[in-house]
Design an enzyme around this catalytic site. Structure first.
Site, PDB file in Angstrom:
ATOM      1  CE  LYS A   1      41.484  37.470  42.996  1.00  0.00           C
ATOM      2  NZ  LYS A   1      40.571  38.476  43.591  1.00  0.00           N
TER       3      LYS A   1
ATOM      4  NE  ARG B   1      35.538  36.067  42.455  1.00  0.00           N
ATOM      5  CZ  ARG B   1      36.324  37.096  42.144  1.00  0.00           C
ATOM      6  NH1 ARG B   1      36.939  37.787  43.085  1.00  0.00           N
ATOM      7  NH2 ARG B   1      36.518  37.426  40.881  1.00  0.00           N
TER       8      ARG B   1
ATOM      9  CG  ASP C   1      39.123  46.088  36.100  1.00  0.00           C
ATOM     10  OD1 ASP C   1      39.220  47.310  36.327  1.00  0.00           O
ATOM     11  OD2 ASP C   1      39.948  45.261  36.518  1.00  0.00           O
ATOM     12  CG  ASN C   2      38.339  45.304  40.362  1.00  0.00           C
ATOM     13  OD1 ASN C   2      38.399  44.259  39.721  1.00  0.00           O
ATOM     14  ND2 ASN C   2      39.405  45.890  40.859  1.00  0.00           N
TER      15      ASN C   2
ATOM     16  CG  ASP D   1      38.438  41.451  41.899  1.00  0.00           C
ATOM     17  OD1 ASP D   1      38.247  40.240  42.115  1.00  0.00           O
ATOM     18  OD2 ASP D   1      38.918  41.876  40.837  1.00  0.00           O
TER      19      ASP D   1
END
Ligand code: AMP
Ligand code: MG
Length: 487
Positions: free
Chosen positions: A115, A178, A254-255, A264
């Site tokens: 990320k 991650r 989307d999280n 997230d």
């Protein structure tokens, strides 16, 4: 130029090859001068990675996406999603990459993901970058969640890139490596469904089943069993958030993972004073993602998930809807059961205690905590001392003394077990003011407060002398807390 690491890490490319429609092969923006800020040595070890190697030049090239193992195919993953209730047909990794899948010592595959690795075709107006503060924040909070026993993505490392990142001010840049059991989201299914390509949707569901809910493959209706398994995993996850006082802050579809891991860590926060309406995120103006709304929002997101799976649930749409509604009905039951079981554990109440007695006890406690603005974490931790005979530390947190005394009497009559309570009520969570203090120092170049806090919150149940300050609520001078997405 990308250079293969000499000590090659085996990284699979299952997602890239099984679901090419959902990823764009991509490369990280080169990092000329990477500097390691934090490395999760224990996680590295459990993944069969050599921590010493990771911390060296080659390892850092690997961790920043500059040296890609020969068989890996890094991709920017595509997904859609409802953000604050509004549908965006094309989101995707704007500043992230799936490097590939690692096979852990347990044989399970885990995604290795970056990320802050530069712009991708999904970047829209974004710069593709991330700053030191938000990446260290994800490291700290996700590792604290893991230590608290809450399913979550993990952070392997945070590396400073030496880049300058323009936000409200110019900030030092960083990149997070991650690890997750996967990055498949409700939004991944929304994107697959929106293509109208039933074969793609089926391949995505099969991929998710094999990685996360393999038992569903043997069910009479594998896709219905898969949906039920995700509902169940999310019900249990959100119950755990509620029990530790975690506010995710941006529960867009989307999280939300289909694995049931928290993902997230943007504008998240740990609640201090118990308040169902509390919101920390500066962009959540309507309070959609307030602490007390989280179970309802999770259920709403799962309804969007059901819509995207509909053609796999039944050939006929009407019957598919009926099946989805019925399966989704399990969410409330499972959430409630997980929350009640968790609260009983927090209060040390034996499982044999009568539901008719415990349920009102729980409800009355929540009202007491809310009305008296009681610090969630310290009240529960101090309660074990009340079970051992010293009520003062817990009482001192409540203004309504008659109310708390009456409640304590009812609770003590159930013979709570203080040792069991200390195993589930953390003494230390990443308190907002401590997180801010640590990140501010780190941004200015001093990592010592960050490492100290990380050490405290990754051993949350172990009360240690000298750490009193880490167990206390924020001083009044800290004021109302606001979090920002850090994008
Ligand atoms: P998040 O709120 O972090 O889940 O991000 C929402 C979406 O915005 C995702 O598609 C991200 O990839 C994208 N995004 C966030 N920040 C940036 C950035 N600085 N550059 C490019 N894309 C971004
Ligand atoms: Mg996201």
């Amino acid at each position: 130029m990308s250079v293969a690491p000499s000590r090659t890490v085996a990284l699979g490319n299952r997602f890239a090859t099984e679901l090419p429609e959902l990823g764009i092969p991509w490369k990280a923006q080169p990092v000329a001068d990477p500097r390691l800020l934090v490395l999760n040595e224990r996680l590295a070890q459990s993944l069969g990675l050599d921590a010493e190697w990771l911390a060296g030049d080659e390892g850092l090239r690997f961790l920043t996406g500059g040296a890609v193992p020969p068989d890996a195919t890094p991709v920017a993953q595509g997904y859609a999603g409802h953000q604050f209730g509004f549908y965006s047909p094309r989101l995707g990794d704007g500043r992230a990459l799936l490097l590939g899948e690692l096979a852990g010592a347990d044989g399970e595959l885990r995604d290795l993901h970056l990320k802050g690795s530069g712009r991708t075709p999904f970047a829209r107006g974004g710069d593709g970058l991330a700053a030191v503060g938000p990446m260290l924040r994800e490291h700290l909070v996700s590792e604290a969640m893991h230590a608290l026993g809450v399913p979550t993505t993990r952070s392997l490392a945070v590396v400073a890139t030496g880049r300058q990142v323009q936000r409200e001010t110019v900030l030092p840049g960083a990149l997070l490596a991650r690890v997750a059991s996967s990055h498949l989201r409700v939004g991944s299914f929304q994107l697959a469904r929106a293509t109208d390509d039933l074969d793609l949707l089926r391949r995505l569901a099969d991929h998710a089943i094999s990685r996360h809910h393999p038992e569903a493959a043997d069910a009479e209706h594998p896709y219905r069993a898969f949906f039920a398994a995700v509902v169940s995993a999310q019900a249990r996850l959100v119950a755990q958030w509620m029990l530790v006082g975690f506010v995710h802050g941006v529960m867009n579809t989307d999280n939300m993972t289909v694995s049931g891991e928290t993902i997230d860590y943007g504008p998240c926060a740990f609640m201090d004073a118990f308040d169902p309406t509390v919101v920390y995120s500066s962009i959540d103006e309507g309070g959609r993602y307030a602490y007390g709304n989280q179970p309802v929002v999770a259920e709403w997101n799962l309804a969007r998930f059901a819509e995207s799976l509909l053609p796999l649930l039944h050939d006929e749409q009407d019957e598919g809807v009926e099946i989805a509604v019925e399966l989704l009905g399990a969410f409330r039951r499972e959430y409630s059961a997980a929350w009640v079981a968790g609260m009983r554990a927090k209060l040390g109440i034996p499982e044999t205690a009568d539901e008719a007695v415990t349920r009102p006890l729980l409800d009355d406690l929540l009202a007491l905590l809310r009305d008296n603005h009681v610090d969630h974490t310290s009240f529960h931790r101090r309660l074990s001392r009340a079970a051992r005979g010293d009520s003062e530390p817990a009482r001192a947190l409540v203004l309504d003394l008659a109310g708390v005394d009456a409640w304590l009497d009812r609770w003590r009559a159930l013979d709570p077990d203080p040792d069991a309570m200390d195993r589930v009520n953390p003494a230390y969570v990443p308190r907002n003011h401590l997180v801010e203090e640590a990140l501010e120092a780190a941004t200015a170049g001093d990592l010592a407060p960050f490492h100290r806090l990380l050490d405290v919150v990754t051993r949350p149940f172990e009360e240690r002398p000298g750490l009193e300050r880490y167990a206390e609520p924020a001083p009044d001078s800290f004021g109302p807390y606001r979090t920002f997405c850090g994008t």
